[in-house]
Design an enzyme around this catalytic site. Structure first.
Site, mmCIF file in Angstrom:
data_model
loop_
_atom_site.group_PDB
_atom_site.id
_atom_site.type_symbol
_atom_site.label_atom_id
_atom_site.label_comp_id
_atom_site.label_asym_id
_atom_site.label_seq_id
_atom_site.Cartn_x
_atom_site.Cartn_y
_atom_site.Cartn_z
ATOM 1 N N GLY A 16 55.222 25.921 56.080
ATOM 2 C CA GLY A 16 54.585 24.937 56.943
ATOM 3 C C GLY A 16 53.135 25.244 57.266
ATOM 4 N N ILE A 148 49.484 35.866 41.767
ATOM 5 C CA ILE A 148 48.327 36.254 40.968
ATOM 6 C C ILE A 148 47.272 35.145 40.934
ATOM 7 C CG2 ILE A 148 49.339 35.493 38.761
ATOM 8 C CD1 ILE A 148 47.987 37.983 37.495
ATOM 9 N N LYS A 187 64.592 40.550 60.969
ATOM 10 C CA LYS A 187 63.992 41.592 60.148
ATOM 11 C C LYS A 187 62.479 41.375 60.062
ATOM 12 C CE LYS A 187 67.615 44.007 59.105
ATOM 13 N NZ LYS A 187 67.719 45.408 59.559
ATOM 14 N N GLN A 192 55.726 42.741 57.543
ATOM 15 C CA GLN A 192 54.923 43.951 57.381
ATOM 16 C C GLN A 192 54.400 44.080 55.950
ATOM 17 O OE1 GLN A 192 56.771 47.576 58.994
ATOM 18 N NE2 GLN A 192 58.157 46.266 60.163
ATOM 19 N N CYS A 381 53.675 -1.210 46.349
ATOM 20 C CA CYS A 381 53.177 -0.924 45.001
ATOM 21 C C CYS A 381 54.183 -1.383 43.947
ATOM 22 C CB CYS A 381 52.820 0.549 44.874
ATOM 23 S SG CYS A 381 51.770 0.904 43.438
ATOM 24 N N HIS A 507 49.086 1.043 49.333
ATOM 25 C CA HIS A 507 49.946 2.083 49.927
ATOM 26 C C HIS A 507 49.599 2.210 51.418
ATOM 27 C CE1 HIS A 507 51.981 3.847 46.393
ATOM 28 N NE2 HIS A 507 50.907 3.399 45.737
ATOM 29 N N GLU A 509 51.226 3.359 53.778
ATOM 30 C CA GLU A 509 51.763 4.569 54.413
ATOM 31 C C GLU A 509 50.702 5.647 54.589
ATOM 32 O OE1 GLU A 509 52.811 5.119 49.942
ATOM 33 O OE2 GLU A 509 52.501 3.500 51.386
#
Length: 551
Positions: A16, A148, A187, A192, A381, A507, A509
């Site tokens: 998140g 990487i 944990k 760490q 759409c 669109h 949204e």
């Protein structure tokens, strides 16, 4: 001088970071600061436009036509910060720029290397958001520490503190603190190790945000602070949210993250103003109504494939004090099982965008069901294109009508490719992209919803309604109520004599916010709510009617 916040992630992906950056941006804006946000994605694609929704989720489109990572949707929904193509950089985009400079001879014969040339390009991307009217630039680095492909980005943000001075840079690291049920304890070791990898690169995080399922014990927080070399108050607990992602900013406020950032960057900030956000969360938690909406699509199995659509439905529900229950329905399931069996009981049906033929028959069947049963329908759409095909086949009488995307040689191409797309060869960044104006017909459903005759919406498509068939459609009841300013591109269609049957080529949204629901989504949910209430009233009336006694 603008201050910089760099947000990295460790242990696992999908913690998140995007929501965290958006929430930090919201809190700083609510403290009177001017914020800009950007995302670095380590993958080699130049942008996510050619990536499968099954792998990447939705492609988020900006006003300027940029195809970007879906986290930029979080940035726009949470903040008012303007976004542009300078807000999303990938490894591919960075290397493409470096290679183009090398080909032009900009490096004057020098050997081109990751350090300093690639890292300088990344730092240049950060600087693109720096301006006189910007107080804080928030940069999210995608992926996890140890990947990487992310190393050049981490090296670049390490160098920023050297270039600008550490007082102007803040590093926030997001990690996971898992709870092992077998051991009965949280944990801290993964955190760490993640911080250790970051410190090996040369970055000492200033703040740790720890994602947890349960409350972080005091001794665990103290252990993390000690072993990761951060202040105890800079170990921020971020528990999973059960109700809404819009709880995240208030959770960070409870942990005084905004105060910590303001202090560490020495920002001249105002007191936090967030009462309206708290009120919004109360409406989410205490809805007065409920509706069930079916989203019939192709990419249903990936939870983020229709992220902005699901959020926009929630926004409309917030505005109407209504819990919107979304049923994610595979279009192919409608083909196999039949629309009656799969779609019965829905208060509204939405068919979103997509590509290719697979699942199209299920979408068309769902649209026919909505049209014939008077179920509120909203097409977006490809949803508009499928609505046009369905109407042509089952109402106009053009039995073999289709889109040339699905059948190039169909006898009735009611949907065809945009004229400027025929000569295009490359797939990436070549669709009709970005914000375009649309003129609406006065008195139409779209006009009533928007309250304006001129609107601007974002697009991402190659195909359009074929104008050769416009008169036939209008004569049978499907009206074109929105077009481009020159009248050539059909943007909105509506059905007469239907409670809510509206489809758009754009669109919408991408322009909805939790504090400002998009008018078309609001209209669709309002119509769905009215249908739900009528069904409830009819059921009550039947229950109150005495049964006839046969003699």
């Amino acid at each position: 001088m603008a201050k910089h916040i760099f947000v990295t992630g460790g242990v696992v992906s999908s913690l998140g970071k995007g929501l965290t950056c958006a929430s930090i941006g919201l809190l700083l804006e609510r403290r009177g600061l001017r914020v800009r946000l950007q995302k670095f994605d380590p993958y080699i694609n130049v942008d996510p436009g050619t990536m499968s929704p099954y792998q990447h989720g939705e492609v988020y489109v900006l006003d300027d036509g940029s195809e970007t990572d879906l986290d930029l949707g979080h940035y726009e929904r949470f903040t008012n910060a303007p976004l542009s193509r300078d807000c999303n950089f990938t490894t591919g985009k960075i290397y493409l720029s470096v290679i183009q400079k090398e080909r032009k001879g900009d490096y004057l014969g020098r050997t081109v290397q990751v350090i300093p040339h690639v890292t300088d390009e990344i730092k240049g991307a950060v600087r693109k958001l720096v301006a006189d009217d910007v107080d804080v630039v928030i940069t999210e680095v995608g992926g996890t520490v140890g990947d990487i492909e992310g190393l050049p980005f981490l090296e670049a943000i390490r160098q920023v503190a050297l270039d600008l001075g550490k007082a102007n840079v803040l590093y926030i690291h997001l990690t996971l603190v898992p709870f092992l049920k077998a051991a009965g304890e949280a944990k801290t070791k993964p955190t760490q190790h993640s911080v250790e990898r970051l410190r090996q690169i040369g970055i000492q995080p200033d703040i740790l945000i720890c994602r947890t399922e349960r409350e972080l014990a005091k001794e665990d927080a103290e252990k993390i602070a000690l072993f990761c070399n951060v202040e105890k108050r800079a170990v921020i607990e971020e528990r999973d949210k059960e109700v809404s992602i819009y709880e995240v900013p208030l959770s960070l406020v409870e942990n005084k993250l905004d105060d910590l950032i303001v202090e560490k960057l020495d920002l001249k900030a105002k007191p936090l103003q967030i009462a309206d956000w708290r009120d919004m969360l109360q409406r989410i938690k205490n809805p007065a109504h409920e509706v069930t909406v079916g989203v019939v699509g192709k990419y249903i199995k990936h939870k983020d494939a229709y992220k902005s659509i699901c959020e926009s439905l929630d926004h409309a529900g917030i505005a109407l004090a209504t819990r919107v229950v979304v049923r994610r329905i595979e279009a192919e399931e409608v083909e196999r099982e039949g629309a009656e069996r799969v779609l019965s009981g829905l208060d509204g049906i939405l068919v979103p965008g997509g590509f290719d033929y697979r699942g199209s028959l299920g979408k068309i069947d769902a649209i026919r069901y909505a049209r014939e049963r008077k179920v509120p329908f909203f097409g977006i759409c490809l949803g508009l294109q499928c609505a046009v095909i369905e109407f042509a086949r089952n109402v106009v009488g053009l039995e073999d009508a289709n889109s040339t995307e699905f059948d190039r040689n169909c006898p009735y191409p009611v949907v065809c490719m945009l004229d400027d797309q025929y000569a295009i060869v490359d797939k990436g960044g070549t669709m009709r992209l970005g914000s375009y104006p649309c003129n609406l017909t006065e008195g139409s459903k779209a006009h009533k919803a928007y309250g304006s005759l001129l609107v601007h919406e974002r697009h991402r498509h190659r195909y359009e309604f074929n104008n050769q068939f416009r008169q036939q459609f209008a004569a049978n009841g499907l009206e074109v109520t929105g077009t481009s300013p020159n009248g050539q591109l059909v943007e909105v269609v509506e059905l007469r004599d239907h409670p809510w049957f509206l489809a758009v080529q754009c669109h919408p949204e991408f322009k909805s916010k939790p504090t400002r629901a998009h008018p078309l989504f609001r209209g669709f949910i309002q119509a769905s709510l009215q249908r739900r209430e009528k069904k409830t009233e009819a059921q009550r009336a039947r229950a109150a009617t005495p049964a006839k006694v046969s003699m």
